[in-house]
Design a protein around this motif. Structure first.
Motif, mmCIF file in Angstrom:
data_model
loop_
_atom_site.group_PDB
_atom_site.id
_atom_site.type_symbol
_atom_site.label_atom_id
_atom_site.label_comp_id
_atom_site.label_asym_id
_atom_site.label_seq_id
_atom_site.Cartn_x
_atom_site.Cartn_y
_atom_site.Cartn_z
ATOM 1 N N TRP A 83 -7.455 10.962 -4.392
ATOM 2 C CA TRP A 83 -7.175 9.630 -3.856
ATOM 3 C C TRP A 83 -6.500 9.733 -2.491
ATOM 4 C CZ3 TRP A 83 -2.585 6.979 -2.685
ATOM 5 C CH2 TRP A 83 -2.740 5.618 -2.428
ATOM 6 N N VAL A 84 -5.517 10.631 -2.366
ATOM 7 C CA VAL A 84 -4.822 10.826 -1.087
ATOM 8 C C VAL A 84 -5.823 11.258 -0.018
ATOM 9 C CG1 VAL A 84 -3.206 12.365 0.115
ATOM 10 C CG2 VAL A 84 -2.523 11.240 -2.005
ATOM 11 N N ARG A 85 -6.674 12.197 -0.358
ATOM 12 C CA ARG A 85 -7.686 12.667 0.601
ATOM 13 C C ARG A 85 -8.610 11.519 1.020
ATOM 14 N NH1 ARG A 85 -12.457 16.806 -0.490
ATOM 15 N NH2 ARG A 85 -12.986 17.266 1.650
ATOM 16 N N ASN A 86 -8.973 10.669 0.071
ATOM 17 C CA ASN A 86 -9.829 9.520 0.384
ATOM 18 C C ASN A 86 -9.141 8.539 1.340
ATOM 19 O OD1 ASN A 86 -11.913 10.492 -1.186
ATOM 20 N ND2 ASN A 86 -11.369 9.263 -2.967
ATOM 21 N N LYS A 137 -6.995 9.334 3.659
ATOM 22 C CA LYS A 137 -7.055 9.969 4.981
ATOM 23 C C LYS A 137 -8.441 9.814 5.598
ATOM 24 C CE LYS A 137 -3.494 13.364 3.933
ATOM 25 N NZ LYS A 137 -3.158 14.784 3.857
ATOM 26 N N THR A 138 -9.478 9.988 4.780
ATOM 27 C CA THR A 138 -10.855 9.843 5.263
ATOM 28 C C THR A 138 -11.124 8.408 5.701
ATOM 29 O OG1 THR A 138 -11.619 11.629 3.829
ATOM 30 C CG2 THR A 138 -13.292 10.076 4.614
ATOM 31 N N LYS A 139 -10.686 7.438 4.902
ATOM 32 C CA LYS A 139 -10.891 6.030 5.258
ATOM 33 C C LYS A 139 -10.185 5.672 6.563
ATOM 34 C CE LYS A 139 -11.789 4.169 0.692
ATOM 35 N NZ LYS A 139 -11.387 3.238 -0.351
ATOM 36 N N LYS A 140 -8.972 6.191 6.763
ATOM 37 C CA LYS A 140 -8.259 5.912 8.011
ATOM 38 C C LYS A 140 -9.006 6.527 9.193
ATOM 39 C CE LYS A 140 -3.852 6.284 10.431
ATOM 40 N NZ LYS A 140 -4.474 6.273 11.720
ATOM 41 N N ARG A 141 -9.447 7.758 9.036
ATOM 42 C CA ARG A 141 -10.162 8.436 10.118
ATOM 43 C C ARG A 141 -11.434 7.677 10.501
ATOM 44 N NH1 ARG A 141 -10.779 12.926 7.722
ATOM 45 N NH2 ARG A 141 -12.973 12.768 7.240
ATOM 46 N N LYS A 142 -12.083 7.054 9.512
ATOM 47 C CA LYS A 142 -13.311 6.285 9.761
ATOM 48 C C LYS A 142 -13.026 4.816 10.052
ATOM 49 C CE LYS A 142 -16.320 9.220 7.030
ATOM 50 N NZ LYS A 142 -17.290 9.268 5.922
ATOM 51 N N ASN A 143 -11.757 4.465 10.213
ATOM 52 C CA ASN A 143 -11.325 3.086 10.463
ATOM 53 C C ASN A 143 -11.795 2.130 9.364
ATOM 54 O OD1 ASN A 143 -9.810 1.297 11.991
ATOM 55 N ND2 ASN A 143 -11.602 0.563 13.090
ATOM 56 N N MET A 144 -11.716 2.592 8.122
ATOM 57 C CA MET A 144 -12.151 1.792 6.974
ATOM 58 C C MET A 144 -10.998 1.451 6.031
ATOM 59 S SD MET A 144 -15.700 3.820 6.144
ATOM 60 C CE MET A 144 -16.045 2.831 4.699
ATOM 61 N N LEU A 145 -9.784 1.819 6.399
ATOM 62 C CA LEU A 145 -8.627 1.552 5.556
ATOM 63 C C LEU A 145 -8.014 0.220 5.960
ATOM 64 C CD1 LEU A 145 -6.765 2.729 3.354
ATOM 65 C CD2 LEU A 145 -5.421 3.769 5.186
ATOM 66 N N GLU A 146 -7.811 -0.665 4.993
ATOM 67 C CA GLU A 146 -7.199 -1.966 5.285
ATOM 68 C C GLU A 146 -5.843 -1.755 5.950
ATOM 69 O OE1 GLU A 146 -6.826 -4.732 2.066
ATOM 70 O OE2 GLU A 146 -8.802 -4.206 1.287
ATOM 71 N N GLN A 147 -5.521 -2.610 6.894
ATOM 72 C CA GLN A 147 -4.279 -2.476 7.648
ATOM 73 C C GLN A 147 -3.053 -2.523 6.755
ATOM 74 O OE1 GLN A 147 -4.148 -1.775 11.048
ATOM 75 N NE2 GLN A 147 -2.058 -1.260 10.444
ATOM 76 N N ARG A 148 -3.038 -3.413 5.779
ATOM 77 C CA ARG A 148 -1.867 -3.510 4.902
ATOM 78 C C ARG A 148 -1.674 -2.221 4.115
ATOM 79 N NH1 ARG A 148 -1.784 -3.901 -0.604
ATOM 80 N NH2 ARG A 148 -3.831 -4.006 -1.486
ATOM 81 N N ARG A 149 -2.761 -1.579 3.716
ATOM 82 C CA ARG A 149 -2.652 -0.319 2.984
ATOM 83 C C ARG A 149 -2.152 0.789 3.904
ATOM 84 N NH1 ARG A 149 -8.101 -0.518 -0.826
ATOM 85 N NH2 ARG A 149 -7.361 -2.250 -2.119
ATOM 86 N N GLU A 150 -2.678 0.833 5.097
ATOM 87 C CA GLU A 150 -2.216 1.821 6.071
ATOM 88 C C GLU A 150 -0.718 1.643 6.333
ATOM 89 O OE1 GLU A 150 -2.974 3.109 10.700
ATOM 90 O OE2 GLU A 150 -4.575 2.067 9.645
ATOM 91 N N ASP A 151 -0.291 0.400 6.490
ATOM 92 C CA ASP A 151 1.122 0.117 6.741
ATOM 93 C C ASP A 151 2.000 0.568 5.570
ATOM 94 O OD1 ASP A 151 0.382 -0.985 9.170
ATOM 95 O OD2 ASP A 151 0.544 -3.066 8.466
ATOM 96 N N LEU A 152 1.571 0.292 4.347
ATOM 97 C CA LEU A 152 2.339 0.709 3.170
ATOM 98 C C LEU A 152 2.446 2.228 3.096
ATOM 99 C CD1 LEU A 152 0.990 -1.815 0.532
ATOM 100 C CD2 LEU A 152 3.350 -1.612 1.308
ATOM 101 N N LEU A 153 1.349 2.912 3.372
ATOM 102 C CA LEU A 153 1.362 4.372 3.337
ATOM 103 C C LEU A 153 2.276 4.937 4.424
ATOM 104 C CD1 LEU A 153 -2.407 4.941 2.557
ATOM 105 C CD2 LEU A 153 -0.484 5.512 1.058
ATOM 106 N N LYS A 154 2.244 4.344 5.608
ATOM 107 C CA LYS A 154 3.135 4.787 6.688
ATOM 108 C C LYS A 154 4.590 4.600 6.290
ATOM 109 C CE LYS A 154 0.224 3.927 10.714
ATOM 110 N NZ LYS A 154 0.003 3.042 11.876
#
Length: 117
Positions: free
Chosen positions: A81-84, A86-103
């Protein structure tokens, strides 16, 4: 189209970090498409939130979010899941709210050392 009220639900101070992000008037998740990603279904949000909770438990035990690729937490493939994420962020496919929570959780985006363990 009506404007939707979005509510970011914060955890109680005595509870583990929890994340929920729902449209409080609609029957589904919010229409957060700020980075071009499609809105997720309730079940997809629930699964993501559960994995995020597992990540927070891992961080509490280990002091970091650098999960080894094949790590299993409570019967779930947390490392995959963690690897996925990272892949979604690299492909600009990760929702902003999820990216923010992870940060906010201290997620490390560019590490590869854990993936090779």
């Amino acid at each position: 189209m009506a404007t939707k009220n979005i509510k970011n639900v914060q955890p109680a101070p005595d509870k583990q970090l929890s994340c929920c992000y729902y449209d409080i008037r609609a029957k589904g998740p919010s229409d957060d498409v700020s980075n071009g990603t499609a809105p997720q279904s309730n079940s997809q949000n629930r699964i993501w939130d559960e994995n995020f909770e597992l990540l927070m438990q891992f961080k509490t035990k280990n002091g970091h979010c650098d999960v080894p690729r094949w790590h299993i937490e409570q019967g779930k493939s947390l490392g995959v899941w963690v690897r996925n994420q990272k892949t979604k962020k690299r492909k600009n496919m990760l929702e902003q709210r999820r990216e923010d929570l992870l940060k906010q959780a201290g997620f490390e985006w560019n590490t590869r050392k854990a993936e090779n363990r």
